[in-house]
Write an enzyme that holds these catalytic residues in place. Structure first.
Site, mmCIF file in Angstrom:
data_model
loop_
_atom_site.group_PDB
_atom_site.id
_atom_site.type_symbol
_atom_site.label_atom_id
_atom_site.label_comp_id
_atom_site.label_asym_id
_atom_site.label_seq_id
_atom_site.Cartn_x
_atom_site.Cartn_y
_atom_site.Cartn_z
ATOM 1 N N ASP A 341 -91.412 44.734 -63.159
ATOM 2 C CA ASP A 341 -90.691 44.984 -64.390
ATOM 3 C C ASP A 341 -91.526 45.954 -65.229
ATOM 4 O OD1 ASP A 341 -88.823 44.717 -66.416
ATOM 5 O OD2 ASP A 341 -89.829 42.986 -67.294
ATOM 6 N N ASP A 645 -89.611 38.694 -66.135
ATOM 7 C CA ASP A 645 -89.750 37.745 -67.227
ATOM 8 C C ASP A 645 -88.426 37.126 -67.664
ATOM 9 O OD1 ASP A 645 -88.601 39.959 -68.301
ATOM 10 O OD2 ASP A 645 -90.017 40.217 -69.947
#
Length: 913
Positions: A341, A645
């Site tokens: 990410d 996340d």
């Protein structure tokens, strides 16, 4: 799929409606959603049709079945087989220890599986427990599970969106969608329809279940509930993903199966030859075969593997990587691709002004994050911002026209409010300007808050001389429409719109988010600031380029991973220009195209496999896209680590070979679906964990390389005795003693070996590579023959010189154990010499293990109790010297073999390891 209602006979959910592509009027008409809300009767009918607004719990196996299935593991089969043999031999203590280890391993697996299932519970907990709706013309606060399609929901700041909504009325609405889309900033919402194929992050007219309202108000019509929401779709994806085995467990499984078949074949052949060829009694041959099997089974492997992985867990914890599943320790060391990410992992998640463009100035700003430290640079020169009136006024405007606050919390700078506005406060303070709302200097008299349809914010302020000013910040194209002048250090002049547009395009091309700043000296037309006061006559002050900057340590970590032969790919929900620019700064995808989620959706699996390996930056990626990318890489034979996340990352985290969740800003769903949690949300921690994982795998291979010659030497001694009709040099009990001592004391020391130099300069090992290479097999055979020669040679020597059978067997046992002590030092390095200080003393645990093994062997040899159990007897000094000589023979021949291997050409050397 979440926005495609199920087909049924009522008009409350028309077939195949793509809600974000419809106007509010169309949605109201198709769902029969009246302005005053649904009636009680209509709600009951729709609730019966669609069911409650909750995610259905997954089907689960009962706790007893889950526990029993934990024993379906090749490692536990090996341990249970060893326990059965020790029980057959009457060694009940050994049996108890082995069975206890089996049960402990099963309990650990049972607990870990229960934690993995909690990922689904974490997603279900994201659903809002309450909702404010209009029904029968009244405003009601209801349980969110009672929502139905067509309900009219009211949203306010702090609300968690209770279902998927099509927004029909919006006032300054901003929604935090990072957990669902990966977008790093709150998203402005409006009621406009967008294209049917617009990605999730671009559907401004939708508010999705589980996201958070951070600003403004809105009314939306429920278009999907429960499992039909976007959150529900992720829940179904997560429930449908099966955990895959790790590379190590697959290797151990193959190794165990091959070893088990080899042992069984060898035992059967030995029994048949002994009975039919040598005409031994079947009962006698059976005991010999049991001894042979006991010598060949690596009883210590599962225990040592667990200890080695557990030590890796401890070392990773010290580096802020919390391991939730033991095998993930080694899996990190074998990854070939890391999919990361962007926001907060590769970047700081702190918006920072990097560029300020004025009419005659192009200023770069140094410093990152919210700490107000940095310089203003024009070209190679550092400048004082206050010596340039145009730059100073632009920075002042950014601070005055601002609703955020910048705080120093014990040396940690934090922004309260919008992160973009916080970045303007930080750059203003770098120039020494610390204005804030309500300050006595430049007091605010009135303001127009930011609204998405107007795309600007305006404030009315008064300076120290009593002069009125109107400051505006917002979208550059909007400000260019109201500006007639531009500010220079020499004063104002007519605006050159084309120049500003060219600079805006250049700044945007660098992946920076753009804000324009403007002002005019004027009083509002009325007593308050109105939109009519912000229509013309403004002076353009500057453009501000803002970015969430890469972490410096992440840049270095990406380079380290790339040197280690690991491909790093960035998969983000952010815009493609931002992703491409940040990737270039990190060294990811340089010179390659960036692919969007919409393009991924159009590819079939074969095309995606090709693209997944060629492209390194993926933007605007949805949960389905991330999952498909991970699967495509795995189908190409890659070992994939995935970081994330948000709840949108959970399916890909679970599907990856090792899922890595963020500990600080990560959602519970992401953490529960992962194998590793980063306590500091830092990509550099992943690189450190990869290094630890490689060291763990090295140590496991060193242990196997150490352990197998012990088993091999014992097996060769037994086979030689059978083939040449010799008295058995080792009894089954003595064989188990050797295995226990060498595995429990000596072998354990290799779990504490530090990582070797250059471990992160190696290429990742091929995923299909067997646990033992041809070279390792050669090393095992060589050392096994050496140990067999020493033990059998001393045994026959003692018998030929009139020693008792007990003395000859005691000599053979000690010869093997002492050879193992010396070979432990050989095993510290596979190829490097240990004939130096580091090689001999670099692992204190190895020295302690040898020191612990010495009294055990003295007890085995000289204690009457041990002599009674194992049939051993006392040895004299001369006999001990012979034993020592057998051990030194193994040590020096093994070192000579390494010396020869090191002199091979580099290509041959690489082939052997």
């Amino acid at each position: 799929m979440s926005e495609t209602a199920t087909t049924h006979s009522t008009p409350s959910a028309p077939p195949h409606a793509t809600w974000h592509a419809l106007t509010p009027e169309d949605v109201q008409r198709q769902l029969q959603a009246e302005p005053g809300g649904l009636s009680a009767d209509e709600v009951r009918q729709r609730l019966a049709l669609h069911g409650p607004n909750r995610l259905a719990p997954p089907k689960r196996r009962g706790p007893l079945l889950r526990f029993v299935l934990q024993f379906h593991n090749i490692l536990l089969y090996v341990m249970m087989g060893a326990a059965a043999i020790t029980a057959a031999l009457g060694h009940w203590v050994d049996t108890g220890v082995l069975l206890a280890a089996v049960v402990v391993n099963a309990i650990i697996g049972f607990i870990q599986e229960g934690k993995a299932e909690a990922a689904l519970e974490a997603i279900r907990s994201m659903l809002s427990p309450h909702a404010t709706v209009l029904r029968d013309g009244r405003r009601l606060d209801i349980d969110a599970s009672d929502l139905v399609p067509g309900d009219r929901v009211l949203l306010a700041p702090g609300d968690r969106v209770p279902a998927d909504l099509r927004l029909v009325e919006v006032r300054d609405l901003r929604v935090e969608e990072a957990a669902l889309t990966g977008e790093s900033l709150p998203v402005d919402k409006d009621t406009r329809a967008v294209a049917a194929d617009a990605p999730l992050g671009d559907r401004a007219g939708m508010a999705y279940s589980g996201t958070l309202v951070v600003y403004g108000q809105a009314t939306g019509i429920v278009v999907a509930t429960g499992s039909r929401t976007e959150l529900g779709q992720i829940n179904r994806m997560l429930a449908g993903i099966r955990n895959i085995s790790t590379p190590l467990l697959r290797q151990i499984d193959r190794f165990g199966r091959i070893l088990a078949l080899t042992i069984l074949a060898l035992a059967a052949a030995t029994f048949v030859l002994g009975v039919l060829w040598r005409e031994h009694a079947p009962a006698e041959m059976f005991m010999m075969v049991v001894a042979l099997a006991a010598s060949a089974i690596p009883e210590g492997l599962p225990a040592i593997m667990t200890v080695t992985l557990a030590l890796g867990v401890q070392r990773m914890a010290r580096r802020h990587a919390i391991v939730r599943r033991l095998p993930a320790v080694e899996t990190l060391g074998s990854v070939t691709v890391i999919c990361s990410d962007k926001t907060g992992t590769l970047t700081r998640n702190e918006m920072t002004v990097q560029r300020v463009v004025c009419a005659e100035l192009d200023v770069n700003v140094s410093g990152v994050g919210y700490e107000p430290v940095g310089d203003f640079n024009i070209g190679p020169h550092v400048v004082d911002a206050n010596r340039h009136p145009s730059l100073s006024l632009a920075l002042r405007a950014g601070v005055i026209c601002n609703d955020a606050q910048l705080r120093d919390d014990n040396g940690v700078w934090q922004v309260v409010g919008d992160p973009t506005e916080g970045a303007l406060l930080v750059v203003g303070q770098k120039s020494g300007f610390t204005q804030h709302i309500g300050s006595a200097e430049w007091p605010r008299l009135d303001s127009i808050p930011f609204e998405s349809q107007h795309r600007f914010m305006a404030t009315w302020n008064r300076d120290a001389d009593g002069q009125s000013w109107i400051f505006v910040k917002g979208a550059p194209e909007r400000l260019l429409d109201i500006c007639s002048f531009e500010c220079t250090d020499a004063g104002d002049r007519p605006i050159e719109v084309d120049t500003w547009r060219r600079m805006a395009n250049d700044t945007a091309a660098r992946g920076l988010r753009l804000l324009g700043l403007a002002c005019k000296r004027a009083e509002p037309a009325g007593a308050q600031l109105g939109f009519s006061d912000v229509e013309h006559g403004f002076m353009m002050l500057g453009l501000v380029g803002i970015v969430d900057p890469p972490r410096e340590e992440a840049i270095r970590a990406v380079q380290e991973c790339q040197r280690a032969g690991i491909r790093v790919k960035m998969i983000t929900g952010d815009h493609v220009e931002t992703a491409r620019a940040i990737g270039a700064q990190l060294g990811i995808g340089v010179g390659k195209p960036a692919i969007t989620g919409a393009e991924v959706a159009l590819m079939d699996d074969a095309a995606l496999r090709r693209v997944a390996m060629e492209v390194d930056v993926f933007a605007r990626a949805s949960p389905e896209h991330k999952l498909r990318l991970v699967q495509a890489l795995q189908e190409d034979g890659q070992v994939v680590a995935m970081t994330g996340d948000g709840v949108n990352d959970a399916p890909a985290l679970k599907r990856a070979d090792v899922g890595v969740a963020m500990g600080n800003k990560g959602t519970d769903a992401a953490k529960e679906a992962s194998d590793v949690v980063l306590a500091n949300d830092n990509f550099a921690t992943i690189a450190a964990a990869v290094r630890e994982g490689r060291a763990v795998y090295d140590n496991l291979k060193k242990f196997i390389l150490f352990m197998l010659p012990t088993n091999g030497g014992e097996a060769l001694v037994v086979i030689a005795a059978i083939m040449f009709e010799l008295t058995l040099p080792l009894t089954p009990a003595q064989i188990l003693w050797i295995n226990m001592v060498t595995s429990s004391t000596l072998g354990l020391a290799l779990a504490f070996e530090p990582a070797e130099d250059g471990i992160m300069r190696r290429r990742p090992r091929p995923p299909g590579q067997p646990l033992l290479s041809g070279f390792f097999v050669w090393r095992v055979v060589l050392v096994s023959v050496l140990m067999m020669s020493g033990a059998l040679g001393l045994f026959l020597w003692e018998l030929s010189h009139g020693s008792s059978l007990e003395t000859a067997r005691t000599m053979a046992v000690n010869a093997i154990v002492v050879a193992e002590m010396f070979y432990l030092l050989n095993s510290r390095h596979v190829l490097a010499s240990v004939l130096n200080r580091e090689g001999l003393t670099g692992n204190r645990v190895a020295l302690l293990a040898i020191a612990a093994c010495v009294p055990l062997q003295l007890a085995f040899t000289h204690l009457p109790v041990m002599q009674g159990i194992f049939g051993s007897t006392d040895l004299h000094l001369a006999e001990w010297l012979k034993v020592l000589g057998a051990g030194l023979m193994v040590f020096f021949i093994a070192e000579f073999e390494k010396f020869v291997i090191r002199r091979l050409p580099i290509t041959a050397k690489l082939a052997v390891v």
